[in-house]
Design a protein around this motif. Structure first.
Motif, short mmCIF file in Angstrom:
data_model
loop_
_atom_site.label_atom_id
_atom_site.label_comp_id
_atom_site.label_asym_id
_atom_site.label_seq_id
_atom_site.Cartn_x
_atom_site.Cartn_y
_atom_site.Cartn_z
N VAL A 106 0.86 -1.18 0.00
CA VAL A 106 0.00 0.00 0.00
C VAL A 106 0.90 1.23 0.00
N VAL A 107 0.70 2.10 -0.98
CA VAL A 107 1.61 3.23 -1.19
C VAL A 107 0.86 4.55 -1.07
N ARG A 133 2.41 -4.57 3.29
CA ARG A 133 3.43 -3.63 3.73
C ARG A 133 2.99 -2.21 3.33
N LEU A 134 3.36 -1.24 4.17
CA LEU A 134 2.95 0.15 3.96
C LEU A 134 4.17 0.98 3.57
N HIS A 135 3.95 1.93 2.65
CA HIS A 135 5.04 2.80 2.20
C HIS A 135 4.52 4.23 2.10
N LYS A 186 -2.56 2.40 8.42
CA LYS A 186 -2.63 1.22 9.29
C LYS A 186 -4.07 0.93 9.71
N ALA A 187 -4.81 1.98 10.02
CA ALA A 187 -6.19 1.79 10.46
C ALA A 187 -7.06 1.21 9.35
N VAL A 188 -6.91 1.75 8.14
CA VAL A 188 -7.71 1.27 7.00
C VAL A 188 -7.32 -0.15 6.63
N VAL A 189 -6.02 -0.41 6.58
CA VAL A 189 -5.56 -1.75 6.21
C VAL A 189 -5.97 -2.77 7.27
N ALA A 190 -5.93 -2.38 8.53
CA ALA A 190 -6.31 -3.31 9.60
C ALA A 190 -7.74 -3.79 9.43
N HIS A 247 -9.05 -10.83 5.25
CA HIS A 247 -8.00 -11.57 4.53
C HIS A 247 -6.73 -11.58 5.38
N PRO A 248 -6.75 -12.23 6.53
CA PRO A 248 -5.63 -12.17 7.48
C PRO A 248 -4.34 -12.79 6.98
N ASP A 249 -4.40 -13.64 5.98
CA ASP A 249 -3.20 -14.33 5.52
C ASP A 249 -2.42 -13.53 4.47
#
Length: 303
Positions: A40-41, A93-95, A77-81, A87-89
């Motif tokens: 995620v960029v 990574r965040l950039h 992080k909040a949105v991706v969480a 889809h926990p598997d």
């Protein structure tokens, strides 16, 4: 600064809007389906900051940049969480990068499997990040780009009409057709293959009697030849072949139900073809009621 992204990953552009949130959700679901990592960029275009914003009370610009980076990271992080719960598997990574988002995303496309962008629901892609950015990225990306358009009426829908792909029968369009088949197979969806006859002419001649019988017969043969090899490679995909008159975006727009995915090609030709094909692609992006994949066609022989 270029990040270390996973080769073959799904890269999702994030711009702190609800449209990008939809892109993150779609990107993680796609990555889970194909067992790929996600990068995620978010891009900080520092050149667009007002000059006075660089210097705070302390006169130091670095704390501002670091604060922006920290705020962006926290939001991502909040949105991706939230999306990750389904889809926990999936490896995510965040950039947070600095630079023109168009240049950053096009540069990353060289190692990506797929780029995913969000889109505003009104007009030709109006999000602050994904306006001119989406046009530039879909035009220059080395990999397929999926622009996640909102569904018709803005409300979630249980499902669409499957995958639809526009074909022209050229050798160069092979990667476009294969991408459409692979997505239909991965998602267990039917595929509709559409060939539009004389789309440019039809837009200017109105009700003139096109196409003639010979042209229709040639077009049916062209469609059959275009999908023959892919149908053998993906025997699990139910295929419907359609011949239409008009412009591709108009054909898709008049469908009563949204598509789960619309696939269009991006041709690498001279200025005239870039004008026609680019306009068609942007028109599809503007009018679609679901995700649109823009797939680079193969280079023209001899180019």
């Amino acid at each position: 600064m270029t990040p270390t992204v996973c080769t073959g990953s799904v890269i999702v552009a994030y711009d702190s809007s609800g449209h990008a949130t939809r892109a993150v959700e779609w990107g993680l679901a796609q990555a889970a389906l194909e067992n790929r990592p996600v990068d995620v960029v978010h891009t900080l275009d520092l050149a667009r900051l007002p000059s006075e914003a660089w210097l705070g009370i302390s006169g130091d610009a670095m704390p501002l940049v670091e604060r922006l980076r920290a705020e962006c990271t926290a939001t991502m992080k909040a949105v991706v969480a939230t999306a990750h719960l389904a889809h926990p598997d999936v490896e995510v990574r965040l950039h947070v990068l600095e630079g023109d988002p168009r240049q950053v995303l096009v540069g990353l496309s060289g190692s990506a499997y797929l780029l995913v962008l969000g889109s505003h629901g009104r007009g030709p892609v109006l999000s602050a990040l994904l306006g001119s950015v989406s046009a530039a990225v879909t035009r220059a990306s080395s990999c397929p780009v999926v622009v996640v358009r909102p569904p018709r009426g803005g409300a979630p829908r249980p499902g669409g009409s499957g995958v639809v792909v526009g074909v022209d029968g050229s050798v160069e369009s092979g990667p476009v057709i294969e991408f459409a088949f692979s997505q239909a197979s991965a998602h267990a969806l039917p595929l509709t293959v559409v060939h539009v006859i004389r789309d440019v002419v039809a837009a200017s001649v109105g009700d003139r009697p096109y196409p003639v019988l010979e042209e229709r017969e040639e077009a049916h043969l062209l469609i059959a030849e275009s999908v023959a090899g892919m149908a053998e490679k993906f025997p699990d995909v139910p295929v419907t072949r359609r011949l239409e008159l008009g412009l591709l975006d108009q054909v898709l727009e008049r469908e009563a139900q949204s598509w789960d995915l619309a696939v269009v090609g991006r041709r690498r030709h001279d200025a005239w073809h870039r004008l026609v094909v680019g306009s068609t692609t942007l028109a599809v992006l503007e009018h679609a009621h679901g995700p649109v994949a823009v797939v680079p066609e193969a280079p023209t022989p001899g180019s």
